[in-house]
Design an enzyme around this catalytic site. Structure first.
Site, PDB file in Angstrom:
ATOM      1  CD  GLU A 134      -2.387   1.382   2.757  1.00  0.00           C
ATOM      2  OE1 GLU A 134      -2.707   0.348   3.371  1.00  0.00           O
ATOM      3  OE2 GLU A 134      -2.537   2.528   3.227  1.00  0.00           O
ATOM      4  NE  ARG A 163       0.053   8.018   5.661  1.00  0.00           N
ATOM      5  CZ  ARG A 163       0.129   7.349   6.790  1.00  0.00           C
ATOM      6  NH1 ARG A 163       1.134   7.561   7.618  1.00  0.00           N
ATOM      7  NH2 ARG A 163      -0.776   6.466   7.104  1.00  0.00           N
ATOM      8  CE  LYS A 213      -5.745   2.248   7.846  1.00  0.00           C
ATOM      9  NZ  LYS A 213      -4.603   2.398   6.957  1.00  0.00           N
TER      10      LYS A 213
HETATM   11  O1  LIG Z   1      -2.117   2.756   7.866  1.00  0.00           O
HETATM   12  C1  LIG Z   1      -1.223   3.445   8.143  1.00  0.00           C
HETATM   13  C2  LIG Z   1      -0.644   3.615   9.409  1.00  0.00           C
HETATM   14  O2  LIG Z   1      -0.444   4.962   9.667  1.00  0.00           O
HETATM   15  C3  LIG Z   1       0.626   2.867   9.583  1.00  0.00           C
HETATM   16  O3  LIG Z   1       0.910   2.998  10.907  1.00  0.00           O
HETATM   17  P1  LIG Z   1       2.286   2.556  11.526  1.00  0.00           P
HETATM   18  O4  LIG Z   1       3.344   3.478  10.964  1.00  0.00           O
HETATM   19  O5  LIG Z   1       2.083   2.719  12.977  1.00  0.00           O
HETATM   20  O6  LIG Z   1       2.527   1.134  11.101  1.00  0.00           O
HETATM   21  C1  LIG Z   2      -3.894   5.529   7.744  1.00  0.00           C
HETATM   22  C2  LIG Z   2      -4.422   5.171   6.468  1.00  0.00           C
HETATM   23  O1  LIG Z   2      -5.453   4.610   6.341  1.00  0.00           O
HETATM   24  C3  LIG Z   2      -3.709   5.435   5.289  1.00  0.00           C
HETATM   25  O2  LIG Z   2      -2.751   6.199   5.343  1.00  0.00           O
HETATM   26  O3  LIG Z   2      -4.101   4.898   4.255  1.00  0.00           O
END
Ligand SMILES: O=C[C@H](O)COP(=O)(O)O
Ligand SMILES: CC(=O)C(=O)O
Length: 224
Positions: free
Chosen positions: A52, A56, A139
């Protein structure tokens, strides 16, 4: 005539197919699209063939395009926050999308573009709304800040008979992955620990392969 709910349910059905054989989803922040192919190959060398790549950074969409066209891995786009993010993800060839939360405009564009976008939830009310819309995978984000695996086990229990599955992310790593994967409703877990931004930026592909191999080994130990 198919309803919006039918259309969403059909799209959401692909989530299980994508995630069932790929139970660890690396969440990527990438600064240079040229790193997308070697990164995705490094993960695949460690046994992880899904990724994924988040929006960002401004490199996100180009990185999705490069990885989707240049590797055999399943390439998704993360952090989709707006209809134009959905367009950029679909145009780049993303196989799926992920959002930290959910909003009606982004949802409508995802349906129009036929892109499965997995919505983020933290509580039962949001889950009921997503179920009503036809989602079958959500999610749980941010997982650790919302009580971790213990909270998700309790939150998912009343929805077990609906078949809803969860992809928790946020604060997951090698230390606690197994506790999430042990929850029956968890189809996959996501996180950045497999490919931290600093290692990606430094092109430390061997280290990323080793982290991916560690996650893959943990899956087989967990019987997942
Ligand atoms: O889904 C995205 C999350 O921000 C990832 O979090 P993390 O960096 O704590 O694994
Ligand atoms: C946190 C999250 O769902 C994303 O960055 O896709």
């Amino acid at each position: 005539m198919p309803t919006r709910r039918d259309a969403q349910a059909e799209l959401s059905a692909t989530a299980r197919a994508l995630l069932s054989g790929n139970r660890v989803v690396p969440v990527i922040e990438i600064d240079d699209p040229a790193q997308a192919v070697p990164l995705t190959r490094a993960l695949a060398a460690g046994g992880i063939t899904i990724v994924e790549i988040t929006f960002r950074t401004s490199a996100g969409a180009d990185a999705v395009r490069a990885a989707a066209s240049g590797t055999d891995s399943i390439v998704g786009a993360g952090t989709l926050l707006t209809p134009s993010d959905v367009d950029a993800a679909a145009d780049a060839g993303a196989a799926f999308g992920v959002s930290p939360g959910w909003d009606p405009l982004t949802a409508a564009r995802a349906l129009e573009r036929g892109l499965l976008v997995i919505p983020g939830v933290t509580g039962a009310g949001e889950i009921q709304q997503r179920l009503a819309e036809g989602h079958t995978t959500v999610k749980f984000f941010p997982a650790e800040a919302n009580g971790g695996a213990a909270a998700l086990a309790q939150l998912s229990a009343p929805f077990a008979h609906t078949g809803l599955s969860f992809m928790p992310t946020g604060g997951i790593g090698a230390h606690n992955a197994a506790s999430y994967l042990a929850i029956p409703a968890v189809t996959a877990i996501g996180g950045s620990w497999v490919a931290p931004r600093a290692l990606v930026a430094a092109g430390e592909w061997a280290q990323i392969t080793a982290l991916a191999a560690g996650a893959t080994a943990a899956l087989s130990t967990a019987g997942a």
